[in-house]
Design a protein around this motif. Sequence first.
Motif, PDB file in Angstrom:
ATOM      1  N   LYS A 140      16.192 -11.774 -32.357  1.00  0.00           N
ATOM      2  CA  LYS A 140      16.106 -10.745 -31.320  1.00  0.00           C
ATOM      3  C   LYS A 140      16.421  -9.372 -31.900  1.00  0.00           C
ATOM      4  CE  LYS A 140      17.472  -9.570 -26.673  1.00  0.00           C
ATOM      5  NZ  LYS A 140      18.138  -9.978 -25.450  1.00  0.00           N
ATOM      6  N   GLU A 141      17.426  -9.318 -32.759  1.00  0.00           N
ATOM      7  CA  GLU A 141      17.775  -8.055 -33.413  1.00  0.00           C
ATOM      8  C   GLU A 141      16.620  -7.575 -34.294  1.00  0.00           C
ATOM      9  OE1 GLU A 141      20.906  -6.464 -36.744  1.00  0.00           O
ATOM     10  OE2 GLU A 141      21.605  -7.994 -35.337  1.00  0.00           O
ATOM     11  N   SER A 142      16.015  -8.488 -35.042  1.00  0.00           N
ATOM     12  CA  SER A 142      14.873  -8.128 -35.883  1.00  0.00           C
ATOM     13  C   SER A 142      13.718  -7.612 -35.036  1.00  0.00           C
ATOM     14  CB  SER A 142      14.400  -9.331 -36.687  1.00  0.00           C
ATOM     15  OG  SER A 142      15.378  -9.732 -37.596  1.00  0.00           O
ATOM     16  N   ARG A 143      13.464  -8.276 -33.919  1.00  0.00           N
ATOM     17  CA  ARG A 143      12.389  -7.847 -33.033  1.00  0.00           C
ATOM     18  C   ARG A 143      12.655  -6.452 -32.482  1.00  0.00           C
ATOM     19  NH1 ARG A 143       9.923  -7.321 -28.377  1.00  0.00           N
ATOM     20  NH2 ARG A 143       8.008  -8.465 -27.929  1.00  0.00           N
ATOM     21  N   ASN A 144      13.887  -6.209 -32.078  1.00  0.00           N
ATOM     22  CA  ASN A 144      14.245  -4.885 -31.557  1.00  0.00           C
ATOM     23  C   ASN A 144      14.053  -3.806 -32.613  1.00  0.00           C
ATOM     24  OD1 ASN A 144      14.857  -5.949 -29.055  1.00  0.00           O
ATOM     25  ND2 ASN A 144      17.059  -6.077 -29.451  1.00  0.00           N
TER      26      ASN A 144
ATOM     27  N   SER B  47      11.413  -0.703 -32.425  1.00  0.00           N
ATOM     28  CA  SER B  47      11.873   0.668 -32.599  1.00  0.00           C
ATOM     29  C   SER B  47      11.034   1.407 -33.646  1.00  0.00           C
ATOM     30  CB  SER B  47      13.347   0.668 -33.025  1.00  0.00           C
ATOM     31  OG  SER B  47      13.786   1.962 -33.304  1.00  0.00           O
ATOM     32  N   ILE B  48      10.756   0.741 -34.748  1.00  0.00           N
ATOM     33  CA  ILE B  48       9.915   1.348 -35.783  1.00  0.00           C
ATOM     34  C   ILE B  48       8.530   1.614 -35.255  1.00  0.00           C
ATOM     35  CG2 ILE B  48       8.810   0.927 -38.034  1.00  0.00           C
ATOM     36  CD1 ILE B  48      11.373  -0.672 -38.774  1.00  0.00           C
TER      37      ILE B  48
END
Length: 114
Positions: free
Chosen positions: A101-105, A109-110
Amino acid sequence: MRIGELARRTGVSVRMLRYYEAEELLSPERTSAGYRDYPADAVGTVETIRLLGQAGMTLPVIRHFLPCTLHARGAFEPCDELRGILLDQLAAVDQRMASLKESRNRLESILSQL
């Protein structure tokens, strides 16, 4: 049933079934000619091994967990000594989900900055 039939029924390669045997997850009988002879419930055992593996369990953990399975019902028999293992596995899955989930966020953002 012979190993080829078990492979066909489960979708698991003959090589992997031999590996499961080497890891003491399966224990077929031997015919007088030396062929492996798996009982009918071996299909359920292989399906359970695959299910637990997909859930992130390693083969050594699965080896300890298999005696707690009920192949006929497809449910798990309570095994108090292994509840901790299941809790650890659930915590590991939760950690992987949080990391994904953190990676997806971060990727979102990028992307929004482009």
